[in-house]
Write a protein that holds these residues in place. Structure first.
Motif, mmCIF file in Angstrom:
data_model
loop_
_atom_site.group_PDB
_atom_site.id
_atom_site.type_symbol
_atom_site.label_atom_id
_atom_site.label_comp_id
_atom_site.label_asym_id
_atom_site.label_seq_id
_atom_site.Cartn_x
_atom_site.Cartn_y
_atom_site.Cartn_z
ATOM 1 N N PRO A 21 -0.129 48.048 30.778
ATOM 2 C CA PRO A 21 -0.942 47.715 32.326
ATOM 3 C C PRO A 21 -0.021 47.299 32.967
ATOM 4 N N GLN A 22 0.857 45.841 32.067
ATOM 5 C CA GLN A 22 2.044 45.670 33.046
ATOM 6 C C GLN A 22 2.334 46.054 34.069
ATOM 7 N N LEU A 23 2.990 46.788 33.738
ATOM 8 C CA LEU A 23 4.254 48.008 34.259
ATOM 9 C C LEU A 23 3.077 48.960 36.216
ATOM 10 N N TRP A 24 1.549 48.514 35.852
ATOM 11 C CA TRP A 24 1.414 49.687 37.238
ATOM 12 C C TRP A 24 2.129 49.077 37.992
ATOM 13 N N PRO A 25 1.667 47.900 38.813
ATOM 14 C CA PRO A 25 2.432 47.528 40.081
ATOM 15 C C PRO A 25 3.721 48.003 40.029
ATOM 16 N N ASP A 26 4.682 48.553 39.169
ATOM 17 C CA ASP A 26 6.211 48.750 39.684
ATOM 18 C C ASP A 26 6.121 50.288 39.614
ATOM 19 N N ILE A 27 5.723 50.865 39.221
ATOM 20 C CA ILE A 27 5.498 51.850 38.790
ATOM 21 C C ILE A 27 4.673 52.926 40.069
ATOM 22 N N LEU A 28 3.696 52.330 39.978
ATOM 23 C CA LEU A 28 2.734 52.542 42.213
ATOM 24 C C LEU A 28 3.680 52.406 43.244
ATOM 25 N N GLN A 29 4.369 51.278 42.685
ATOM 26 C CA GLN A 29 5.700 51.449 44.069
ATOM 27 C C GLN A 29 5.882 52.366 44.095
#
Length: 370
Positions: A21-29
């Motif tokens: 889940p820690q990857l969500w922000p960068d992937i969404l950006q």
């Protein structure tokens, strides 16, 4: 419209985020930048208002915090008009589907929230996961301009990957919830997992054993059989479900249900699942833990004395207060004055690091002294 190779590469990374889940922000950006948007986030239809799931583009964190803390979620014109359209089968919406030029010029939602953050343009990719309706919301500033119908067709091709990735994240969260419930079962703790609509989605064997006594399930919701107890229980559940979300903390005190003296009393605590279960799509919203407070649960005075360095008199008072007796009842059982009980209680609070009886009860029950 079929996916481009570049879009498919970006969307395949969603599955990495489902596992980590820690990857969500960068992937969404990265997804947002690919369509010239400021950022994107997941929104969830919660019937009365729109919930924002924790994974979001870093660029949207401040405006979405304002959306929640400023109460704009309760005046969400896009959500109020958009969710019904998505439920009719529309796959992708753009700003022109939910607002007119006149409304964008006059409505406070646009002028007092969106305009200061320079986020006048919006698109939403809708998809269902289980019983929930979600949308990937993308926001643009004035310079980037409105989303077009051609761009909406491109976004529509994202839906299968979005649905599969979110479904995978929810499945992994459910398995983690199973593990938490099993651990609490091993510790002889009754536990109920509550979803964002206040319904019990999972419970362990210890929790099921309580049903039919002080507690019951009615239409999927946890209820206390006595009216006054149920008012306190529903207040606790409402507090943990209320925005802002994700808050990560619950300030409500544990509640007492029933009578500890009669052997059926329960201490019920509400714990946020944000972080605990890493359910980024809020299928689980809270963990309710119920602990029996019958006479058999009373902690031995000698154990309390050693752990908290209490005097014999303080330990006697703490033991009785920990099973739900009030000051008057404690004084009568020990044949001492109520003022003496209050003086001992001040010392107990200081030595245990608590400030009120409910905190003392919670502390003693957590450490499972017998």
């Amino acid at each position: 419209m079929s996916l481009s190779q570049a879009d498919e590469r970006r969307l395949l990374r969603l599955y990495d985020a489902a596992v980590a889940p820690q990857l969500w922000p960068d992937i969404l950006q990265d997804l947002a930048r690919s369509v010239d948007a400021v950022g994107c986030c997941f929104a969830i239809d919660n019937v009365k208002e729109t919930l924002i799931a924790p994974p979001m583009s870093p660029e949207l964190r401040d405006p979405l915090t304002d959306f929640v803390e400023g109460g704009w979620y309760a005046h969400d014109l896009r959500g109020r008009r958009g969710w019904p359209l998505l439920k009719t089968g529309r796959c992708v919406l753009i700003e022109h589907d939910v607002s007119t030029e006149e409304e964008r010029q006059k409505e406070s939602y646009y002028n007092e929230w969106l305009r200061p953050w320079d986020l006048p343009w919006w698109s939403a990719v809708g998809f269902a996961c289980g019983e929930s309706l979600l949308a990937l919301a993308l926001l643009r500033n004035a310079r980037q301009g409105a989303f077009t119908r051609t761009e909406a067709a491109r976004l529509s091709a994202w839906r299968p990957h979005l649905k599969r990735a979110v479904s995978l994240a929810q499945l992994l969260s459910q398995r983690q919830a199973d593990s938490v419930l099993a651990t609490l079962q091993h510790l002889e703790r009754a536990a109920f997992i509550v979803d964002m609509r206040g319904r019990v989605s999972q419970l362990n064997d210890a929790a099921e054993a309580l049903l039919g006594g002080e507690l019951e399930l009615h239409c999927g919701r946890l209820r206390a059989v006595r009216r006054n107890d149920d008012l306190r229980l529903q207040g606790l559940v409402a507090a943990v479900l209320a925005p802002p979300f994700p808050s990560g903390t619950v300030t409500e005190e544990p509640i007492l249900i029933g009578s500890a003296e009669a052997g059926g009393g329960l201490l019920v605590e509400a714990l946020p699942t944000s972080g605990l279960l890493q359910d980024v799509f809020v299928g689980t919203r809270a963990l309710l833990v119920a602990t029996g407070l019958g006479p058999r649960k009373a902690p031995p005075e000698e154990r309390l004395r050693r752990l908290f360095k209490l005097t014999a008199s303080e330990a006697a008072v703490a033991t009785r207060m920990a099973v739900g007796r009030n000051v008057q009842e404690t004084a009568e059982s020990l044949s001492i004055a109520t003022g003496t009980v209050r003086n001992h209680l001040k010392a107990i609070f200081a030595k245990t690091g608590t400030h009120r009886q409910s905190e003392l009860v919670a502390l003693v029950q957590r450490i499972r002294l017998r």
